[in-house]
Design an enzyme around this catalytic site. Structure first.
Site, PDB file in Angstrom:
ATOM      1  N   HIS A  75      19.974  69.055 -29.671  1.00 39.66           N
ATOM      2  CA  HIS A  75      19.130  70.248 -29.514  1.00 39.66           C
ATOM      3  C   HIS A  75      18.432  70.618 -30.830  1.00 39.66           C
ATOM      4  CE1 HIS A  75      20.689  71.443 -25.460  1.00 39.66           C
ATOM      5  NE2 HIS A  75      21.761  70.796 -25.877  1.00 39.66           N
ATOM      6  N   ASN A 148      21.884  75.153 -20.052  1.00 37.60           N
ATOM      7  CA  ASN A 148      20.803  74.168 -19.951  1.00 37.60           C
ATOM      8  C   ASN A 148      19.921  74.510 -18.757  1.00 37.60           C
ATOM      9  OD1 ASN A 148      21.479  72.544 -22.135  1.00 37.60           O
ATOM     10  ND2 ASN A 148      22.718  71.129 -20.913  1.00 37.60           N
ATOM     11  N   TYR A 362      31.181  74.278 -31.428  1.00 40.97           N
ATOM     12  CA  TYR A 362      30.045  75.100 -31.869  1.00 40.97           C
ATOM     13  C   TYR A 362      30.335  75.819 -33.175  1.00 40.97           C
ATOM     14  CZ  TYR A 362      27.692  73.925 -27.558  1.00 40.97           C
ATOM     15  OH  TYR A 362      27.084  73.216 -26.565  1.00 40.97           O
TER      16      TYR A 362
HETATM   17 FE1  HDE Z   1      26.123  71.627 -26.555  1.00 36.07          FE
HETATM   18  N1  HDE Z   1      26.152  71.473 -28.581  1.00 36.07           N
HETATM   19  N2  HDE Z   1      27.775  70.470 -26.461  1.00 36.07           N
HETATM   20  N3  HDE Z   1      26.040  71.619 -24.515  1.00 36.07           N
HETATM   21  N4  HDE Z   1      24.472  72.722 -26.622  1.00 36.07           N
HETATM   22  C1  HDE Z   1      25.245  72.012 -29.415  1.00 36.07           C
HETATM   23  O1  HDE Z   1      25.742  73.210 -31.374  1.00 36.07           O
HETATM   24  C2  HDE Z   1      28.597  70.183 -27.500  1.00 36.07           C
HETATM   25  C3  HDE Z   1      26.902  71.016 -23.674  1.00 36.07           C
HETATM   26  C4  HDE Z   1      23.847  73.333 -25.579  1.00 36.07           C
HETATM   27  O2  HDE Z   1      19.766  76.368 -29.386  1.00 36.07           O
HETATM   28  C5  HDE Z   1      25.643  71.902 -30.851  1.00 36.07           C
HETATM   29  O3  HDE Z   1      24.637  74.616 -32.740  1.00 36.07           O
HETATM   30  C6  HDE Z   1      29.769  69.499 -27.038  1.00 36.07           C
HETATM   31  C7  HDE Z   1      26.725  71.497 -22.321  1.00 36.07           C
HETATM   32  C8  HDE Z   1      22.674  74.039 -26.049  1.00 36.07           C
HETATM   33  O4  HDE Z   1      21.187  76.356 -31.047  1.00 36.07           O
HETATM   34  C9  HDE Z   1      27.022  71.246 -30.797  1.00 36.07           C
HETATM   35  C10 HDE Z   1      29.609  69.361 -25.683  1.00 36.07           C
HETATM   36  C11 HDE Z   1      25.710  72.400 -22.391  1.00 36.07           C
HETATM   37  C12 HDE Z   1      22.659  73.842 -27.419  1.00 36.07           C
HETATM   38  C13 HDE Z   1      27.203  71.034 -29.310  1.00 36.07           C
HETATM   39  C14 HDE Z   1      28.364  69.972 -25.338  1.00 36.07           C
HETATM   40  C15 HDE Z   1      25.290  72.462 -23.766  1.00 36.07           C
HETATM   41  C16 HDE Z   1      23.788  73.028 -27.752  1.00 36.07           C
HETATM   42  C17 HDE Z   1      24.621  71.246 -31.730  1.00 36.07           C
HETATM   43  C18 HDE Z   1      30.525  68.673 -24.689  1.00 36.07           C
HETATM   44  C19 HDE Z   1      25.084  73.199 -21.255  1.00 36.07           C
HETATM   45  C20 HDE Z   1      21.614  74.353 -28.393  1.00 36.07           C
HETATM   46  C21 HDE Z   1      24.044  72.337 -32.613  1.00 36.07           C
HETATM   47  C22 HDE Z   1      31.862  69.043 -24.757  1.00 36.07           C
HETATM   48  C23 HDE Z   1      26.000  74.093 -20.604  1.00 36.07           C
HETATM   49  C24 HDE Z   1      21.978  75.676 -28.973  1.00 36.07           C
HETATM   50  C25 HDE Z   1      24.791  73.513 -32.275  1.00 36.07           C
HETATM   51  C26 HDE Z   1      20.889  76.180 -29.875  1.00 36.07           C
HETATM   52  C27 HDE Z   1      24.125  72.644 -29.039  1.00 36.07           C
HETATM   53  C28 HDE Z   1      28.326  70.487 -28.812  1.00 36.07           C
HETATM   54  C29 HDE Z   1      27.852  69.975 -24.007  1.00 36.07           C
HETATM   55  C30 HDE Z   1      24.213  73.316 -24.184  1.00 36.07           C
HETATM   56  C31 HDE Z   1      27.219  70.062 -31.652  1.00 36.07           C
HETATM   57  C32 HDE Z   1      30.905  69.013 -27.913  1.00 36.07           C
HETATM   58  C33 HDE Z   1      27.546  71.077 -21.082  1.00 36.07           C
HETATM   59  C34 HDE Z   1      21.695  74.826 -25.218  1.00 36.07           C
HETATM   60  O5  HDE Z   1      28.016  72.073 -31.272  1.00 36.07           O
END
Ligand code: HDE
Length: 695
Positions: A75, A148, A362
């Protein structure tokens, strides 16, 4: 203006320096010392070496050298905006979350929309999932709903996330492809992880190429819990529904938009808010109890499954309005730190293993990106409610805590004792029973990977089904290894036979593979869910959309005026595309300003187009390749095309004259313009697609 450049008013004796010539502030070093010369470094002699002693130069370069922070690991590319959430009514029967208690109450919101796979500088129209992250600054702390635009996910367990992301992003040896999953590594991983098949159906659908952030849904994805003040709890799934209606672009258009305007989505959101056309989403909830969860066909803790809206209706509970752009992109959009762990009293996590993993990830990633556990003091992240705790110090401490007490319990007199616990108003985990042996396993209930993929597919209109097939063929045609292409087709055979066969044909497979072995026999009895189609959930009007009008010298002034009136009456926008940015003279001899030069404003960046050349100048326009592309692409992308009589020469120049259809509306007189705008309300003239899409 002065404020823009004034970082911190130092308090006593810290007034901004003023220049003698009026109200522009004095430029200073970050230490506050006025700067005399911002153009020349300090030298030993006019042509001599720059002196190390030049602290002004050194500090300026030092600040510059450290401007970048690590981009988000996923993202990375995003766009933020601000606004408010307005609660519709009292929800105290299901949740004690403070923001849902009083009708009409507003809570400040920050939203960041994003693509997932591409780097920070990648193009907006990648085929990708869009992030829909919201931070609600409630009176009882920040609630981050980090969702999402697709309600399911590729994987079921956080353990698989680093592999998924590695496979999706650029291949590690070559550093490409950028912002796309059309490559071997992604499809290799995905086809070896059948749990991703449902999500693949969504990412190959037009959901992955939205027309704008304004026209897409958002989903919390996981099941969460609502808890009321009596401690009773129900499960909840969150939905954001755009009041603008759903809309996507077509794939060939997406490819071209990326070249024409890589910032298409960013610009769209910025322009809409700046012009007062504030996008709105309703927050809806699907609320269900343990009994429903137990009898539902799938596990409600499995993030690769939805609960169809027809089965548990979405109840609207409030509305979000985005009415402010950010003041500064870096300070807000880059530094905003969403954490799924940020929840408030009345809302709780579920045991979804993906969510559980996210709750660790996060917070950890924010420390890496922002460099200090004090990131909660950055304005965009700081709660708007009072914050009192005894945690302290660390890099970039922004507050000066006073007093002697930094521990609790303590026996100092109340005024000096510091904050105390408050169980009645605090977040409390819902006391769900936990039992079992420690083991690395996946619940057996998670094993059905195809049934809902099929349900999604059969719920689409024929046009959308065609787009899904084409997307699979496009992506898999970029995959070099035949066995990976075949493996995907073998999964599709478990979803829908026609889909699999058409994709196989599109890939030129000599023979169809066997269907993939399924852990659970796919069901074919799940009913269609119309809520899953974009076309069935489109807008009611053309409001918020944009018409590109191609003009030449001598454009019919009366027709243009009527057209503009009709477009604006609908709440849409009109952009003039002309041979030069200097604009043209209309038939009355008045200047008509241009918004775009024809090669900078191709038809792909508009929702509908109008061709208004004049008889005298149409031949000249028809000689220009970009003007011809304008017409050809608008037709190929099934757009509504309004045209004046002289435009027939433009159609001739691209060989379309014999193909004109009901999506091409002739504007013979000013009265026809409203007819054209009414036609545009369905956004595309889809019956044309079969004629222009051959492969
Ligand atoms: Fe994320 N995800 N994600 N994700 N995600 C990040 O956090 C992660 C997942 C989502 O505009 C990171 O600050 C893991 C699902 C959005 O700043 C990180 C897993 C969904 C955003 C991270 C998931 C999301 C992130 C990268 C699986 C929808 C952007 C930078 C266990 C429900 C937030 C950050 C923004 C961002 C980890 C799966 C949505 C690395 C480990 C499912 C919208 O922490």
């Amino acid at each position: 203006m002065a404020e823009r450049f004034t970082f911190i008013n130092q308090g006593k004796g810290g007034e901004t320096h003023q220049r003698a010539d009026g109200d522009t502030p004095v430029m200073t070093t970050p230490q506050g010392a006025p700067v005399a010369d911002n153009q020349n470094s300090l030298k030993g002699g006019t042509r001599g070496p720059t002196l190390l002693e030049d602290h002004v130069l050194r500090e300026k370069i030092f600040k510059f050298d450290h401007e970048r922070i690590p981009e988000r690991v996923v993202h990375a590319r995003g766009m933020g905006a601000k606004g408010y959430f307005e609660n519709y009514g009292d929800l105290s029967d299901i949740t004690c979350a403070d923001l849902f208690q009083r009708a009409g109450e507003q809570t400040e919101v920050f939203v960041r929309f994003s693509t997932v796979a591409g780097n920070k500088g990648s193009a907006d129209l990648a085929r990708d999932v869009r992030g829909f992250a919201t931070k609600l600054y409630t009176r009882e702390g920040n609630w981050d709903l980090v969702g999402n635009n697709i309600p399911v996910f590729f994987i079921q367990d956080a353990m698989k996330f680093p592999d998924l992301v590695h496979a999706a992003k650029q291949e590690p040896d070559r550093g490409f492809p950028q912002a796309q999953t059309a490559h071997d590594n992604f499809w290799d991983f995905a086809t070896l992880s059948p749990e991703s098949v449902h999500m693949l159906m969504w990412t190959m659908s037009d959901r992955a190429i939205p027309r704008s952030f304004r026209f897409m849904e958002g989903f919390g994805v996981h099941s969460f819990r609502f808890v009321n003040s009596r401690g009773e709890s129900k499960f909840v799934k969150f939905h954001w529904k755009p009041l603008q209606g759903l809309q996507s672009v077509v794939w060939n258009e997406a490819l071209k938009i990326n070249g024409a305007d890589p910032d298409f989505h960013r610009r769209d959101l910025w322009d809409a808010i700046q012009s007062g056309d504030y996008p709105e989403w309703e927050l809806g909830v699907q609320v269900f109890d343990d009994e429903f969860a137990d009898q539902f066909e799938f596990d409600i803790l499995d993030a690769t499954k939805i609960i169809p809206e027809e089965q548990v209706p979405v109840r609207p509970i409030g509305k979000m309005v985005l009415n402010r752009v950010v003041d500064n992109f870096f300070a807000e959009t880059e530094q905003v730190a969403f954490c799924t762990q940020n929840i408030v009293r009345g809302i709780d996590h579920s045991n979804d293993p993906l969510l559980q993993g996210r709750n660790f990830s996060y917070l950890d990633t924010q420390l890496k990106r922002l460099g200090s556990p004090n990131f909660t003091n950055i304005p965009v992240n700081a709660p708007r409610c009072p914050v009192h705790h005894l945690l302290q110090d660390g890099h970039m401490t922004m507050k000066n805590p006073t007093g002697r007490v930094n521990y609790e319990p303590n026996s100092w007199e109340p005024e000096a004792a510091g904050p105390r616990e408050s169980p009645e108003t605090a977040f409390q985990s819902h006391p769900t029973p936990v039992e079992g042996v420690k083991e690395r396993v996946r619940s057996e209930l998670f094993a059905d990977h195809y049934s809902q993929a099929r349900q999604f597919y059969i719920s689409q209109t024929d046009i959308e089904k065609r787009h899904i097939k084409n997307a699979f063929v496009f992506e898999l045609s970029k995959v070099e290894r035949l066995d990976i292409r075949e493996r995907m087709v073998s999964h599709l055979l478990n979803v829908d036979d026609d889909l699999a066969r058409d994709v196989g044909k599109g890939l030129g497979l000599k023979e169809m593979p066997e269907a993939a072995e399924a852990a659970m026999t796919p069901r074919t009895d799940l009913p269609e869910s119309p809520a899953l189609s974009i076309i069935l959930n489109g807008p009611k009007s053309f409001k918020g959309r944009k018409v590109g009008v191609l003009v030449s010298e001598g454009v019919d002034a009366a027709l243009f005026a009527k057209l503009k009136e009709a477009v604006e009456a609908e709440g849409a926008k009109l952009a003039v595309v002309a041979p030069t940015i200097g604009g043209v003279k209309d038939s009355d001899g008045n200047a008509l300003a241009a918004d775009e030069k024809v090669d900078g404003g191709p038809s792909v960046v508009f929702d509908a187009v109008v061709l208004l050349p004049s008889e005298e100048n149409v031949d000249e326009l028809a000689k220009d390749a970009t003007a011809r592309d304008f017409v050809d692409d608008a037709f190929a992308h099934c757009k509504f095309i309004g045209y004046s009589p002289a435009a027939s020469k433009l159609f001739d120049s691209v060989g379309l004259t014999a193909m004109l259809d009901d999506g091409c509306v002739s504007l013979n007189g000013p009265g026809d313009t409203s007819k054209f705008i009414e036609a545009c309300r369905v956004l595309r003239y889809w019956p044309r697609e079969e004629k222009v899409d051959r492969f």
